[in-house]
Design an enzyme around this catalytic site. Structure first.
Site, mmCIF file in Angstrom:
data_model
loop_
_atom_site.group_PDB
_atom_site.id
_atom_site.type_symbol
_atom_site.label_atom_id
_atom_site.label_comp_id
_atom_site.label_asym_id
_atom_site.label_seq_id
_atom_site.Cartn_x
_atom_site.Cartn_y
_atom_site.Cartn_z
ATOM 1 N N HIS A 155 3.964 7.071 3.804
ATOM 2 C CA HIS A 155 4.917 5.972 3.630
ATOM 3 C C HIS A 155 4.476 5.022 2.525
ATOM 4 O O HIS A 155 3.330 5.062 2.084
ATOM 5 C CB HIS A 155 5.149 5.192 4.939
ATOM 6 C CG HIS A 155 3.954 4.460 5.484
ATOM 7 N ND1 HIS A 155 3.103 5.002 6.413
ATOM 8 C CD2 HIS A 155 3.463 3.218 5.241
ATOM 9 C CE1 HIS A 155 2.160 4.130 6.729
ATOM 10 N NE2 HIS A 155 2.346 3.030 6.016
ATOM 11 N N HIS B 169 0.825 -1.215 0.000
ATOM 12 C CA HIS B 169 0.000 0.000 0.000
ATOM 13 C C HIS B 169 0.855 1.258 0.000
ATOM 14 O O HIS B 169 2.039 1.219 0.326
ATOM 15 C CB HIS B 169 -0.975 0.037 1.184
ATOM 16 C CG HIS B 169 -0.347 -0.003 2.544
ATOM 17 N ND1 HIS B 169 -0.122 -1.167 3.245
ATOM 18 C CD2 HIS B 169 0.123 0.995 3.352
ATOM 19 C CE1 HIS B 169 0.428 -0.882 4.416
ATOM 20 N NE2 HIS B 169 0.603 0.417 4.504
ATOM 21 N N GLU C 270 7.669 0.992 5.054
ATOM 22 C CA GLU C 270 7.139 -0.068 5.910
ATOM 23 C C GLU C 270 7.362 -1.392 5.197
ATOM 24 O O GLU C 270 7.133 -1.496 3.988
ATOM 25 C CB GLU C 270 5.622 0.170 6.120
ATOM 26 C CG GLU C 270 4.940 -0.891 6.974
ATOM 27 C CD GLU C 270 3.439 -0.638 7.160
ATOM 28 O OE1 GLU C 270 2.856 0.169 6.402
ATOM 29 O OE2 GLU C 270 2.869 -1.257 8.073
HETATM 30 CO CO CO Z 1 1.155 1.269 6.314
#
Ligand code: CO
Length: 134
Positions: free
Chosen positions: A79, A7, A130
């Protein structure tokens, strides 16, 4: 090591307003809001088929996105999340290469119930990264 893009996360000051933009203006499919007190955020996922957008709103007094929103009051890209096959092996390899893993350096359970960790933006082209166990 790096797998697919899980994502792109966007920090927003008003989750309902941002959800309305994605649902009504852009015609996207959205999840229900999910409060993640351990992470200090409430999230809504926008399903794009090949990946997702994660809309993040601060939750609680010590939200990790509060400082970001103070600098970016209208919200902004926060992020990128990449999948890895083995998060502990990835973490060990990155630490050996001198990359900084944020927090205590150990994976935490993320929004999808899988282990995640965050890498320092200064080590990754100015972008908070991440990693999520695939
Ligand atoms: Co995230």
């Amino acid at each position: 090591m790096l797998g697919r893009l899980n994502h792109v996360a966007i920090a927003v000051p008003d989750l309902a307003a941002a959800s309305a933009v994605y649902r009504d203006t852009l015609g996207a499919k959205l999840s229900d809001p999910q409060a993640l007190p351990d992470h200090g955020v409430t999230v809504v996922f926008v399903d794009l088929g090949n990946t997702k957008v994660e809309l993040l709103e601060p939750l609680g007094d010590a939200s990790p996105i509060a400082a970001f929103l103070a600098k970016n009051p209208a919200g902004g890209m926060h992020h990128l999340c990449y999948e890895v096959d083995d998060i502990l092996a990835a973490s060990d390899r990155l630490k050996a290469d001198g990359a900084r893993v944020l927090g205590d350096g150990e994976p935490k359970t993320g929004a999808h119930g899988k282990p995640v960790l965050f890498l320092h933006p200064k080590d990754f082209a100015g972008t908070l990264v991440e990693l999520e166990q695939a």
